[in-house]
Write a protein that holds these residues in place. Structure first.
Motif, PDB file in Angstrom:
ATOM      1  N   GLN A 257      24.823  38.657  28.592  1.00 30.55           N
ATOM      2  CA  GLN A 257      24.788  40.078  28.234  1.00 30.55           C
ATOM      3  C   GLN A 257      23.412  40.715  28.468  1.00 30.55           C
ATOM      4  OE1 GLN A 257      27.813  41.423  27.119  1.00 30.55           O
ATOM      5  NE2 GLN A 257      26.981  43.469  27.295  1.00 30.55           N
TER       6      GLN A 257
ATOM      7  N   TRP B 256      35.705  41.712  36.278  1.00 33.51           N
ATOM      8  CA  TRP B 256      34.743  40.663  35.916  1.00 33.51           C
ATOM      9  C   TRP B 256      35.344  39.279  36.164  1.00 33.51           C
ATOM     10  CZ3 TRP B 256      29.747  41.026  35.263  1.00 33.51           C
ATOM     11  CH2 TRP B 256      29.062  39.857  34.879  1.00 33.51           C
TER      12      TRP B 256
ATOM     13  N   ILE C 269      37.308  37.628  18.009  1.00 34.61           N
ATOM     14  CA  ILE C 269      37.995  38.174  19.187  1.00 34.61           C
ATOM     15  C   ILE C 269      39.356  38.777  18.861  1.00 34.61           C
ATOM     16  CG2 ILE C 269      39.267  36.142  20.060  1.00 34.61           C
ATOM     17  CD1 ILE C 269      37.795  37.117  22.828  1.00 34.61           C
TER      18      ILE C 269
ATOM     19  N   SER D  75      30.183  42.675  25.498  1.00 37.12           N
ATOM     20  CA  SER D  75      31.148  43.479  26.264  1.00 37.12           C
ATOM     21  C   SER D  75      32.580  43.032  26.059  1.00 37.12           C
ATOM     22  CB  SER D  75      30.859  43.373  27.766  1.00 37.12           C
ATOM     23  OG  SER D  75      29.684  44.058  28.072  1.00 37.12           O
ATOM     24  N   ILE D  76      32.758  41.764  25.623  1.00 32.66           N
ATOM     25  CA  ILE D  76      34.107  41.227  25.485  1.00 32.66           C
ATOM     26  C   ILE D  76      34.322  40.665  24.078  1.00 32.66           C
ATOM     27  CG2 ILE D  76      34.454  40.767  27.955  1.00 32.66           C
ATOM     28  CD1 ILE D  76      33.806  37.728  27.098  1.00 32.66           C
TER      29      ILE D  76
ATOM     30  N   CYS E 223      37.558  44.417  30.626  1.00 38.49           N
ATOM     31  CA  CYS E 223      36.540  43.929  31.571  1.00 38.49           C
ATOM     32  C   CYS E 223      37.173  43.090  32.679  1.00 38.49           C
ATOM     33  CB  CYS E 223      35.466  43.127  30.849  1.00 38.49           C
ATOM     34  SG  CYS E 223      34.393  44.160  29.845  1.00 38.49           S
ATOM     35  N   TYR E 224      38.165  42.307  32.315  1.00 36.99           N
ATOM     36  CA  TYR E 224      38.858  41.507  33.334  1.00 36.99           C
ATOM     37  C   TYR E 224      39.538  42.433  34.338  1.00 36.99           C
ATOM     38  CZ  TYR E 224      41.610  37.869  35.534  1.00 36.99           C
ATOM     39  OH  TYR E 224      42.150  37.009  36.457  1.00 36.99           O
TER      40      TYR E 224
ATOM     41  N   PHE F  25      32.672  34.306  30.731  1.00 40.49           N
ATOM     42  CA  PHE F  25      33.103  35.053  29.542  1.00 40.49           C
ATOM     43  C   PHE F  25      32.693  34.252  28.297  1.00 40.49           C
ATOM     44  CE2 PHE F  25      35.956  36.201  32.972  1.00 40.49           C
ATOM     45  CZ  PHE F  25      36.326  37.524  32.758  1.00 40.49           C
TER      46      PHE F  25
ATOM     47  N   GLN G 124      38.614  44.548  24.588  1.00 42.16           N
ATOM     48  CA  GLN G 124      37.493  44.659  25.526  1.00 42.16           C
ATOM     49  C   GLN G 124      37.576  43.602  26.623  1.00 42.16           C
ATOM     50  OE1 GLN G 124      34.724  44.402  22.085  1.00 42.16           O
ATOM     51  NE2 GLN G 124      33.462  45.782  23.277  1.00 42.16           N
ATOM     52  N   LEU G 125      37.968  42.376  26.240  1.00 41.32           N
ATOM     53  CA  LEU G 125      38.093  41.286  27.207  1.00 41.32           C
ATOM     54  C   LEU G 125      39.083  41.671  28.316  1.00 41.32           C
ATOM     55  CD1 LEU G 125      37.750  38.291  28.130  1.00 41.32           C
ATOM     56  CD2 LEU G 125      39.492  37.668  26.466  1.00 41.32           C
ATOM     57  N   THR G 126      40.224  42.187  27.905  1.00 43.25           N
ATOM     58  CA  THR G 126      41.246  42.605  28.864  1.00 43.25           C
ATOM     59  C   THR G 126      40.717  43.698  29.782  1.00 43.25           C
ATOM     60  OG1 THR G 126      42.816  42.107  27.113  1.00 43.25           O
ATOM     61  CG2 THR G 126      43.676  43.296  29.010  1.00 43.25           C
TER      62      THR G 126
END
Ligand SMILES: O=C(O)CCC(=O)c1ccccc1C(=O)O
Ligand SMILES: [Mg+2]
Length: 352
Positions: free
Chosen positions: A232, A273, A284, A258-259, A268-269, A277, A264-266
């Motif tokens: 990060q 990205w 999460i 960011s995730i 960024c993917y 991760f 947020q993870l979804t």
């Protein structure tokens, strides 16, 4: 239907956790205990980090307080996405109850359900994290203190078997940190890896400087330590900047803040990205949805602690074991930030 009880806890770190977000001295969390009709027990933990993007401890407590003493699967699976640490705590406690066959009481009760405070306290000894999930320190990443204290700390961690270290950057001015970094990489022995975690505290120029420095170190034929990634580098709002940086340097970038949550993870993917991760299961969100996401997308994940207790850690490490693809060390080498855990758990049980 399960019987539900919760207890807030507070734990002071033996040394301050310094990141570019500031200083952190106290971990507030909530322990959950479920008991089903046949007496099977499951424990869970809510350990939010609001400055990282999860709910606050107050929001988590408010959520627990408004629940009835008996809750259903439906309640657990409809916790809103705004309460990701609650989703993790409730769902992992629920999974734990379901894991035991009829007549079994689970790993905490030893067949005999004790009492916690006046209501229920595990009569068996406290959960012993190391006995519960033996994991050699070589598979863990140890968190070094920020600043030059890292230079004095790595050696005892090395002696305890740790081979991957994480050092916080973006805490002091870049010139000072680069100097310490130079000393650190020249003293760390062969065979170890170093992660740099900026916690979103660098400017675009500073991030370039760090990545360039790491690339250079490698280009000069230095083999020890291996700089595994920079975590990060930029603030969450600067996703495009990090995507660009990830294509310009040999040194890998890992997203963390960011995730922080599955939402947020979804995102960024979907925005492309594909480097590393950092997954903090504790904040999460839903473990079952995390499993589904990781299995579908085969991401390069590094699992990481939120300074939860043994209860949350067991659940988090279980996910790490299921979902890690590249054998990266898990970021759970943080015991040196706490007093001895069994002592703490014992006093937690006693004071409830
Ligand atoms: O991931 C690790 O190695 C240790 C855990 C860690 O660094 C951390 C723990 C709590 C909150 C934020 C962070 C972080 O990665 O920034
Ligand atoms: Mg991080």
């Amino acid at each position: 239907m399960t019987n539900f009880k919760f207890r807030p806890y507070r734990r002071r770190f033996v040394r301050t956790v310094s990141t570019s977000h500031g200083k952190w001295d106290i971990r507030d969390g909530i322990i959950l205990c479920f008991t089903d009709e046949s007496g099977r027990v499951g424990w869970g933990e809510i350990a939010p980090i609001s400055w990282f993007g999860s709910e606050t401890i107050e929001q988590a407590l408010d959520f627990c307080r408004q629940l009835p003493a008996q809750i259903t699967e439906e309640t657990i699976f409809s916790i809103p996405d705004e309460l990701p640490a609650c989703q993790f705590g409730f769902e992992s406690a629920w999974e734990e109850v379901g894991r035991w066959g009829d007549g079994e009481m689970g790993r905490w009760g030893d067949g005999e359900m004790g009492r916690w405070g006046d209501e229920f306290l595990p009569s068996a000894q406290c959960p012993m994290p190391n006995a519960q999930c033996p994991m050699p320190n070589a598979q863990l990443s140890a968190l070094l203190p920020a600043g030059k204290a890292a230079l004095n700390q790595w050696e005892s961690l090395w002696q305890q078997g740790y081979r991957t270290f994480k050092w916080k950057i973006g805490v002091d001015v870049v010139a000072n940190e680069l100097k310490i970094f130079e000393s650190l990489i020249h003293t760390l022995p062969a065979g170890c890896k170093l992660r740099l975690d900026a916690n979103g505290g660098l400017s675009y120029e500073e991030a370039n400087l760090w990545l360039w420095t790491c690339d250079n170190f490698k280009a000069n034929g230095k083999q020890a330590p291996e700089i595994e990634f920079i975590e990060q580098p930029l603030p969450v709002e600067q996703f495009q900047g990090m995507l660009e940086l990830s294509m310009c340097y040999g040194t890998a970038i890992a997203l963390d803040e960011s995730i922080a949550t599955l939402t947020q993870l979804t995102a960024c993917y979907q925005q492309g990205w594909r480097q590393i991760f950092v997954i903090k299961p504790g904040i999460i969100g839903s473990p079952s949805r995390l499993r589904k996401f990781c299995q579908e997308n085969k991401i390069d994940a590094v699992f990481s602690s939120v300074f939860e207790s043994a209860i949350g850690r067991v659940a988090a490490l279980k996910l790490a074991a299921e979902l890690s693809l590249n054998n990266r060390a898990v970021g759970f080498g943080i015991d040196h930030f706490f007093e001895q855990e069994d002592t703490w758990l014992l006093s937690l049980w006693k004071n409830l």
